[in-house]
Design a protein around this motif. Structure first.
Motif, mmCIF file in Angstrom:
data_model
loop_
_atom_site.group_PDB
_atom_site.id
_atom_site.type_symbol
_atom_site.label_atom_id
_atom_site.label_comp_id
_atom_site.label_asym_id
_atom_site.label_seq_id
_atom_site.Cartn_x
_atom_site.Cartn_y
_atom_site.Cartn_z
ATOM 1 N N THR A 106 67.060 -9.781 23.150
ATOM 2 C CA THR A 106 67.195 -11.223 23.355
ATOM 3 C C THR A 106 67.411 -11.937 22.031
ATOM 4 O OG1 THR A 106 65.596 -10.941 25.124
ATOM 5 C CG2 THR A 106 66.142 -13.195 24.511
ATOM 6 N N LEU A 107 66.563 -11.598 21.043
ATOM 7 C CA LEU A 107 66.700 -12.248 19.738
ATOM 8 C C LEU A 107 68.077 -11.970 19.146
ATOM 9 C CD1 LEU A 107 63.218 -11.686 18.044
ATOM 10 C CD2 LEU A 107 64.230 -13.848 18.760
ATOM 11 N N ALA A 108 68.503 -10.710 19.252
ATOM 12 C CA ALA A 108 69.800 -10.349 18.670
ATOM 13 C C ALA A 108 70.926 -11.120 19.347
ATOM 14 C CB ALA A 108 70.031 -8.845 18.800
ATOM 15 N N LEU A 109 70.829 -11.277 20.671
ATOM 16 C CA LEU A 109 71.874 -12.010 21.397
ATOM 17 C C LEU A 109 71.913 -13.466 20.950
ATOM 18 C CD1 LEU A 109 74.017 -11.949 23.604
ATOM 19 C CD2 LEU A 109 72.250 -12.471 25.264
ATOM 20 N N VAL A 113 75.014 -15.214 19.080
ATOM 21 C CA VAL A 113 75.701 -16.405 19.615
ATOM 22 C C VAL A 113 75.707 -17.509 18.568
ATOM 23 C CG1 VAL A 113 75.547 -18.250 21.322
ATOM 24 C CG2 VAL A 113 75.271 -15.880 22.031
ATOM 25 N N ALA A 114 74.560 -17.675 17.901
ATOM 26 C CA ALA A 114 74.478 -18.713 16.873
ATOM 27 C C ALA A 114 75.447 -18.413 15.734
ATOM 28 C CB ALA A 114 73.052 -18.817 16.347
ATOM 29 N N LEU A 115 75.452 -17.162 15.299
ATOM 30 C CA LEU A 115 76.352 -16.774 14.201
ATOM 31 C C LEU A 115 77.803 -16.973 14.596
ATOM 32 C CD1 LEU A 115 75.048 -13.442 12.637
ATOM 33 C CD2 LEU A 115 75.408 -15.619 11.502
ATOM 34 N N ASN A 116 78.099 -16.687 15.866
ATOM 35 C CA ASN A 116 79.477 -16.778 16.340
ATOM 36 C C ASN A 116 79.952 -18.219 16.407
ATOM 37 O OD1 ASN A 116 81.858 -15.640 17.300
ATOM 38 N ND2 ASN A 116 81.286 -16.064 19.418
ATOM 39 N N SER A 117 79.001 -19.144 16.555
ATOM 40 C CA SER A 117 79.428 -20.524 16.748
ATOM 41 C C SER A 117 79.449 -21.323 15.449
ATOM 42 C CB SER A 117 78.527 -21.215 17.777
ATOM 43 O OG SER A 117 77.195 -21.138 17.350
ATOM 44 N N LEU A 125 75.671 -14.984 6.194
ATOM 45 C CA LEU A 125 74.519 -14.774 7.058
ATOM 46 C C LEU A 125 74.606 -13.425 7.774
ATOM 47 C CD1 LEU A 125 74.045 -18.341 8.527
ATOM 48 C CD2 LEU A 125 72.541 -17.125 6.967
ATOM 49 N N GLN A 126 75.833 -13.037 8.132
ATOM 50 C CA GLN A 126 76.015 -11.737 8.761
ATOM 51 C C GLN A 126 75.467 -10.640 7.849
ATOM 52 O OE1 GLN A 126 80.000 -12.313 10.448
ATOM 53 N NE2 GLN A 126 79.975 -10.129 10.849
ATOM 54 N N THR A 127 75.790 -10.740 6.574
ATOM 55 C CA THR A 127 75.306 -9.758 5.606
ATOM 56 C C THR A 127 73.791 -9.799 5.508
ATOM 57 O OG1 THR A 127 77.308 -10.290 4.402
ATOM 58 C CG2 THR A 127 75.713 -8.902 3.279
ATOM 59 N N VAL A 128 73.252 -11.017 5.448
ATOM 60 C CA VAL A 128 71.796 -11.149 5.349
ATOM 61 C C VAL A 128 71.119 -10.475 6.539
ATOM 62 C CG1 VAL A 128 69.898 -12.809 5.452
ATOM 63 C CG2 VAL A 128 71.865 -13.238 3.968
ATOM 64 N N PHE A 129 71.640 -10.760 7.741
ATOM 65 C CA PHE A 129 71.020 -10.195 8.930
ATOM 66 C C PHE A 129 71.208 -8.684 9.009
ATOM 67 C CE2 PHE A 129 71.098 -14.563 10.604
ATOM 68 C CZ PHE A 129 69.788 -14.628 11.036
ATOM 69 N N LYS A 203 72.074 -4.518 16.584
ATOM 70 C CA LYS A 203 72.406 -5.197 17.841
ATOM 71 C C LYS A 203 73.237 -6.440 17.580
ATOM 72 C CE LYS A 203 68.421 -3.418 20.175
ATOM 73 N NZ LYS A 203 67.184 -3.655 20.878
ATOM 74 N N ILE A 204 72.880 -7.176 16.543
ATOM 75 C CA ILE A 204 73.671 -8.364 16.206
ATOM 76 C C ILE A 204 75.109 -7.949 15.938
ATOM 77 C CG2 ILE A 204 74.055 -10.161 14.476
ATOM 78 C CD1 ILE A 204 71.086 -10.386 14.135
ATOM 79 N N LEU A 205 75.254 -6.883 15.181
ATOM 80 C CA LEU A 205 76.599 -6.422 14.824
ATOM 81 C C LEU A 205 77.422 -6.118 16.070
ATOM 82 C CD1 LEU A 205 78.150 -5.568 12.154
ATOM 83 C CD2 LEU A 205 77.684 -3.246 12.913
ATOM 84 N N VAL A 206 76.821 -5.349 16.987
ATOM 85 C CA VAL A 206 77.541 -4.948 18.195
ATOM 86 C C VAL A 206 77.846 -6.170 19.069
ATOM 87 C CG1 VAL A 206 77.370 -3.627 20.327
ATOM 88 C CG2 VAL A 206 76.586 -2.631 18.184
ATOM 89 N N LEU A 207 76.832 -7.022 19.261
ATOM 90 C CA LEU A 207 77.020 -8.171 20.147
ATOM 91 C C LEU A 207 77.989 -9.181 19.552
ATOM 92 C CD1 LEU A 207 73.341 -8.631 21.337
ATOM 93 C CD2 LEU A 207 75.249 -7.701 22.626
ATOM 94 N N LEU A 208 77.917 -9.350 18.233
ATOM 95 C CA LEU A 208 78.842 -10.278 17.583
ATOM 96 C C LEU A 208 80.278 -9.798 17.775
ATOM 97 C CD1 LEU A 208 78.614 -12.881 15.955
ATOM 98 C CD2 LEU A 208 78.705 -11.528 13.877
#
Lengths: 326, 375
Positions: A106-109, A113-117, A125-129, A203-208
């Motif tokens: 859930t957190l990753a999603l 979504v936030a990163l994508n928008s 931020l992508q790198t940081v995460f 997960k962020i990477l995959v979902l993004l």
């Protein structure tokens, strides 16, 4: 005569073809052999041997030396299941999965979504995460240990980690999270926090990636139709990234059942505060059994783990067949 | 709903970071779309027609200028409050929803006083689906439909909330030739039945000519001409419009006007009024503007004759032509008489000959009361 000719004519090309096929088959196997030989030695043989060892009663890996023959049976499984520590390991493992997988997904999603928008700083931020993903898990475990540590009691506290310092600001008594005498619940909290934090980046990477592949026109169409943000998220975004979600959930369940290094990172290979083993997991149990010449039990335990993962993955697969839109 | 565009301009920031020059997508658009009509925005790729459409629906905000729906200024209104239905070029049907769910989707968004009961929603979805004749496909997924069927679903989804304006972005470009013909008639029928003001974007002049009540020809963000398709075809304002409309395309020549006569090469092809100033001009002659005549004033060297049943196409060369070949469409009954060296001669229909300023491409009009001129 006529017949003979036709037969001859038919046979000849066939022989040529066979020849060609067998020689090309030989070449194919030749090219595959380096990978195959390694796979057979390090994957297939151990896999099959695990089954053999698990079903030899009391197998201890010393069969040939003693000349003793083991009987075939399910004694190993019985021993494993009746073993007190095994139940603790099973409980720990299941709880870790059930708690960490939904929360981290859930957190990753949400983060994805936030990163994508956002546009500015997205790459940064992508790198940081993504940093936790490329950091050694033992090292992270040691840092977590330091963050949650507390040495001494009451006024006699000699040193405490940043977490206890922070909760101290709110007037809460320092909690013994990871040190000797800490409770199982406190330990579990730390381990779950660690696993969630460590699992999110991938997960962020995959979902993004999934989100960025969603055609923007779906959102434009939804916007023109006056779709609320929440409805857009649940009715459009989630179904359209559902293949990625399914992938992420299945792999993190499997990863959760194999959890081991995170606990070693935090507590050392004693698998608990003061090496009391209260945070031990199934994989930890298997590793524990090996040096004690209990390879029979270890094999049986890993087969049980295999069975559990198989069932969970099958359930995952069944659910995603109904809910995932490819 | 009448749509009025007032001095509409849209610029995009420059892609190139070094130069600060902005990209002007649409420049000073100013026209009115009458209520209940089918309007075609026509132009080559990158002429700003899609941008115009997106500004009408609200997905893009104009840099300057105003948009009115009737008397309401909707310039700063969010798309969901404009009451528009948009059909995307590739339909943008939600792939995970069935046809029925796709059509229901806009209705389920309605809130407050507009909220419908389940039965009303289903009823309206069914009506919309029946209108576009996909009533039997309601339980299919978009991936199980053909391109034409997907197109219809997209139109049904746009129409189901009874929009004030229906917008179609290149509605036929993803369909094969036969389906295109069928679908464009379908769009015309649906528009007539619903009487909704419809704006569609296309780069295909034939498509625009065949179904629009009015076409708006655009080039590089600027409107070139607005009018009924036939009027624009018969009376183009400039060389671009003349070249853009019509298949086969208009033949263009370098010509000279001298003392009331139009010369193409050495041929004095047409008498023009004295109002046409002397000097070099661009000349456009529609393929149907040629009348074979062995004593005709216009000559060329025959390349070949393509017979196409009803009429035939005479392909010939002329030294002043801007393209290698000139194409004339004539009745297949007419005998083409070849002179020496394959020379063919034609007379010209005066109303099919357009004279343009050689530099600006602006039309130089002259009296064309006389329909055809013979020597």
């Amino acid at each position: 005569m006529n017949n003979a000719v036709t037969i001859k004519k038919q046979k000849k090309p066939k022989a040529v073809k066979d020849n060609f096929e067998s020689s090309s088959n030989f070449k194919a196997w030749l090219y595959l052999s380096p990978a195959l030989i390694l796979l057979i030695i390090f994957s297939f043989y151990p896999l099959i041997n695990t089954f053999r060892m698990a079903f030899l009663n009391g197998y201890n890996g010393l069969a040939i030396v003693g000349g003793e023959k083991f009987t075939i049976g399910i004694e190993n499984f019985k021993t494993v299941i009746n073993y007190v520590d095994f139940k603790l390991c099973l409980k720990n493992t299941l709880l870790l999965c059930v708690v960490t997988v939904p929360i981290s997904t859930t957190l990753a999603l949400l983060i994805a979504v936030a990163l994508n928008s956002i546009k500015p700083l997205q790459k940064f931020l992508q790198t940081v995460f993504f940093l936790p993903y490329v950091t050694n898990s033992i090292a992270i475990g040691m840092v977590f240990n330091a963050m949650f540590t507390r040495v001494g009691l009451g006024d006699l506290i000699q040193t405490q980690g940043i977490i206890n310092n922070i909760i101290g600001i709110f007037g809460i008594e320092p909690i013994n999270f990871v040190n000797v005498g800490s409770s199982w619940g406190a330990n579990m909290f730390v381990v779950c926090t660690y696993i969630i934090w460590n699992a999110i980046p991938f997960k962020i990477l995959v979902l993004l990636g999934g989100l960025q592949n969603v055609n923007k026109q779906y959102y434009e169409a939804a916007k023109i139709d006056g779709t609320s943000k929440i409805r857009t998220f649940f009715r459009i975004t989630i179904p359209l990234v559902s293949p990625m979600l399914a992938y992420v959930i299945i792999t993190s369940f499997i990863g959760g059942f194999k959890e081991y290094s995170s606990i070693v990172g935090i507590f050392g290979d004693g698998m608990g505060p003061g090496s009391n083993g209260q945070m031990n997991t199934l994989v930890g149990y298997v590793y524990n059994m090996l040096p004690k010449s209990n390879s029979g039990n270890a094999s049986a335990a890993s087969l049980i783990l295999f069975g559990i993962i198989l069932i969970v993955t099958a359930i995952n697969g069944y659910v995603s067949k109904k809910k995932v839109h490819y | 709903m009448r749509i009025i565009l007032q001095n509409l301009t849209k610029t995009f920031p420059s892609r190139n970071k070094k130069s600060n020059e902005e990209v002007v997508a649409v420049k000073d658009l100013d026209f009115e779309i009458p209520d209940g009509k089918l309007i075609g925005l026509l132009g080559p790729s990158g002429c700003g027609k899609s941008t115009t459409l997106y500004m009408i629906c609200g997905l893009q905000k104009p840099t300057s200028g105003r948009i009115f729906f009737g008397d309401n200024d909707v310039t700063s209104l969010e798309p969901e409050h404009r009451g528009v239905g948009l059909v995307f070029q590739n339909y943008a049907l939600y792939p995970h929803l069935t046809v029925k769910q796709n059509i229901l989707f806009p209705l389920q968004n309605l809130k407050g006083a507009d909220k419908l009961t389940k039965e009303e929603m289903l009823d309206r979805a069914q009506k919309a689906a029946d209108l576009v004749q996909i009533g039997e496909l309601m339980d299919r997924k978009p991936s199980e439909l053909s391109g034409g069927q997907q197109q219809r679903v997209a139109i049904a989804r746009a129409l189901v909330k009874t929009p004030r304006v229906l917008l179609l972005d290149e509605p036929l470009s993803n369909l094969d030739a036969r389906l295109r013909l069928q679908t464009r008639e379908e769009i015309k029928r649906i528009q007539r039945e619903t009487k909704v003001t419809t704006v569609f974007v296309t780069h295909d002049q034939e498509e625009a000519m065949s179904i629009s009540d009015m076409i708006v020809v655009m080039k590089e963000g600027v409107v070139q001409q607005i009018g009924q398709p036939q009027n624009v075809y018969d009376d183009p304002d400039n060389l671009f419009v003349a070249q853009f409309l019509g298949t086969p395309p208009i033949n263009t020549f370098d010509g000279v006007v001298a003392g009331g006569t139009l010369f193409i090469g050495d041929d004095a092809v047409l008498d023009v009024p004295a109002s046409v100033p002397d000097g070099p001009v661009s000349v456009g002659i529609r393929p149907e503007g040629f009348i074979p005549d062995e004593n005709g004033r216009f000559s060329g060297k025959l390349v070949n004759i393509e017979v196409m049943g009803r009429d035939c196409s005479v392909v010939f060369t002329n030294d002043s032509s801007r393209k290698p070949n000139v194409r004339a469409i004539v009745d297949s009954d007419i005998q083409i008489i070849r002179g020496a060296d394959n020379t063919v001669r034609f007379d010209l229909k005066k109303n099919k000959v357009f004279i343009f300023n050689a530099e600006t491409g602006e039309r130089i009009r002259f009296d064309d009361s006389d329909k055809s001129v013979r020597v």
